[in-house]
Design a protein around this motif. Sequence first.
Motif, PDB file in Angstrom:
ATOM      1  N   GLU A 177       0.830  -1.214   0.000  1.00  0.00           N
ATOM      2  CA  GLU A 177       0.000   0.000   0.000  1.00  0.00           C
ATOM      3  C   GLU A 177       0.857   1.254   0.000  1.00  0.00           C
ATOM      4  OE1 GLU A 177      -2.940   0.212   3.018  1.00  0.00           O
ATOM      5  OE2 GLU A 177      -4.238  -1.294   2.066  1.00  0.00           O
ATOM      6  N   ASP A 178       1.914   1.232   0.782  1.00  0.00           N
ATOM      7  CA  ASP A 178       2.785   2.395   0.874  1.00  0.00           C
ATOM      8  C   ASP A 178       3.443   2.695  -0.472  1.00  0.00           C
ATOM      9  OD1 ASP A 178       4.319   4.426   2.431  1.00  0.00           O
ATOM     10  OD2 ASP A 178       6.008   3.150   1.865  1.00  0.00           O
ATOM     11  N   GLU A 179       3.894   1.664  -1.169  1.00  0.00           N
ATOM     12  CA  GLU A 179       4.593   1.868  -2.437  1.00  0.00           C
ATOM     13  C   GLU A 179       3.623   2.211  -3.568  1.00  0.00           C
ATOM     14  OE1 GLU A 179       7.807   2.517  -4.629  1.00  0.00           O
ATOM     15  OE2 GLU A 179       7.970   1.789  -2.561  1.00  0.00           O
ATOM     16  N   LEU A 180       2.448   1.601  -3.563  1.00  0.00           N
ATOM     17  CA  LEU A 180       1.484   1.813  -4.643  1.00  0.00           C
ATOM     18  C   LEU A 180       0.598   3.033  -4.407  1.00  0.00           C
ATOM     19  CD1 LEU A 180       0.431  -1.915  -5.096  1.00  0.00           C
ATOM     20  CD2 LEU A 180       1.731  -0.555  -6.754  1.00  0.00           C
ATOM     21  N   GLY A 181       0.459   3.422  -3.165  1.00  0.00           N
ATOM     22  CA  GLY A 181      -0.386   4.576  -2.855  1.00  0.00           C
ATOM     23  C   GLY A 181      -1.871   4.285  -2.965  1.00  0.00           C
ATOM     24  N   LYS A 182      -2.237   3.023  -2.974  1.00  0.00           N
ATOM     25  CA  LYS A 182      -3.641   2.609  -3.074  1.00  0.00           C
ATOM     26  C   LYS A 182      -3.879   1.401  -2.174  1.00  0.00           C
ATOM     27  CE  LYS A 182      -4.782   5.707  -6.061  1.00  0.00           C
ATOM     28  NZ  LYS A 182      -5.199   5.452  -7.431  1.00  0.00           N
ATOM     29  N   PRO A 183      -5.137   1.108  -1.841  1.00  0.00           N
ATOM     30  CA  PRO A 183      -5.399  -0.078  -1.022  1.00  0.00           C
ATOM     31  C   PRO A 183      -4.846  -1.343  -1.684  1.00  0.00           C
ATOM     32  CG  PRO A 183      -7.363   1.285  -1.161  1.00  0.00           C
ATOM     33  CD  PRO A 183      -6.372   1.870  -2.117  1.00  0.00           C
ATOM     34  N   ALA A 184      -4.203  -2.192  -0.897  1.00  0.00           N
ATOM     35  CA  ALA A 184      -3.629  -3.436  -1.406  1.00  0.00           C
ATOM     36  C   ALA A 184      -4.011  -4.571  -0.463  1.00  0.00           C
ATOM     37  CB  ALA A 184      -2.112  -3.330  -1.519  1.00  0.00           C
ATOM     38  N   PHE A 185      -4.385  -5.689  -1.033  1.00  0.00           N
ATOM     39  CA  PHE A 185      -4.841  -6.832  -0.262  1.00  0.00           C
ATOM     40  C   PHE A 185      -4.033  -8.059  -0.668  1.00  0.00           C
ATOM     41  CE2 PHE A 185      -8.275  -3.861  -0.947  1.00  0.00           C
ATOM     42  CZ  PHE A 185      -8.779  -3.666   0.320  1.00  0.00           C
ATOM     43  N   VAL A 186      -3.744  -8.905   0.293  1.00  0.00           N
ATOM     44  CA  VAL A 186      -3.027 -10.152   0.006  1.00  0.00           C
ATOM     45  C   VAL A 186      -3.933 -11.332   0.304  1.00  0.00           C
ATOM     46  CG1 VAL A 186      -0.726  -9.184   0.403  1.00  0.00           C
ATOM     47  CG2 VAL A 186      -1.991 -10.185   2.317  1.00  0.00           C
TER      48      VAL A 186
END
Length: 261
Positions: A177-186
């Motif tokens: 999330e920090d690197e992409l700047g968007k919500p990220a789910f695993v």
Amino acid sequence: MNLLKNLDGKNSSLKQRIIGLCINDGDYSLADLSKELDTSIPTTTKLVGELLEDGLLMDMGKVGTNGGRRPSVYGLNPSAGYFVGVDIRRKYFNYAVTDFKGTLIDFHEEVDFIVQNSEESFRELCRNLKTLLKEGGIDPEMVLAYGFNLTGRVNNETGYCFSYFIGEDKPIASVLEDELGKPAFVENDSRAMTYGEYICGAANGEKNMLYLNVAWGLGMGMIVDGTLSYGKSGFSGEIGHFPLLNNNQICHCGKMGGLET
């Protein structure tokens, strides 16, 4: 602006249910939505109006009836944004891009990349992914969320993946999330495959199913009464690590004689 943030706040759960209904079943009239939500027509009209204003829904036009006025139906707005799914393998990754309505926009297989057990490796993966999206004509700013499939013990609630463990205080999902700047789910890859087959694949309407993932490891996903099962600890389905064999071989999980061996 991240449109998904507009689902926060007052009546957020009802708005999320409207989006979920449209994802699973397609377009709805106000009367049908009101029945599904167990809310009044005025409340439903207000919620749909706000989702229209936010650009998440669109008016799909009138539908025919046996008599009387033809009602308008509402569905997902394809241009609201994109979703990106990333499937991480041992020596490469695959990724797919869909619009907000779930139509496949872009898909690439076997992009060379070996993920290392480090924060910097995952950040490099994200940077490569954003470059590939731009090259494919996808503006990363229009991506609403990312989903990453990873092998092994993955907890989608906490964001930790113990196959790529980078520390107690920093789950993989937060780095993404920090690197992409968007919500990220695993998510565990086998469970993700299971849900895909359940929603639009081989399940064919069944509410209970098992999915076996036979690759360089063994994984399993379970749909129980129409719900993806996570078990008590959030790691259900790790069939490959079941201690079955008396062969003195060390499994990937560190125990002896796992089925994977």
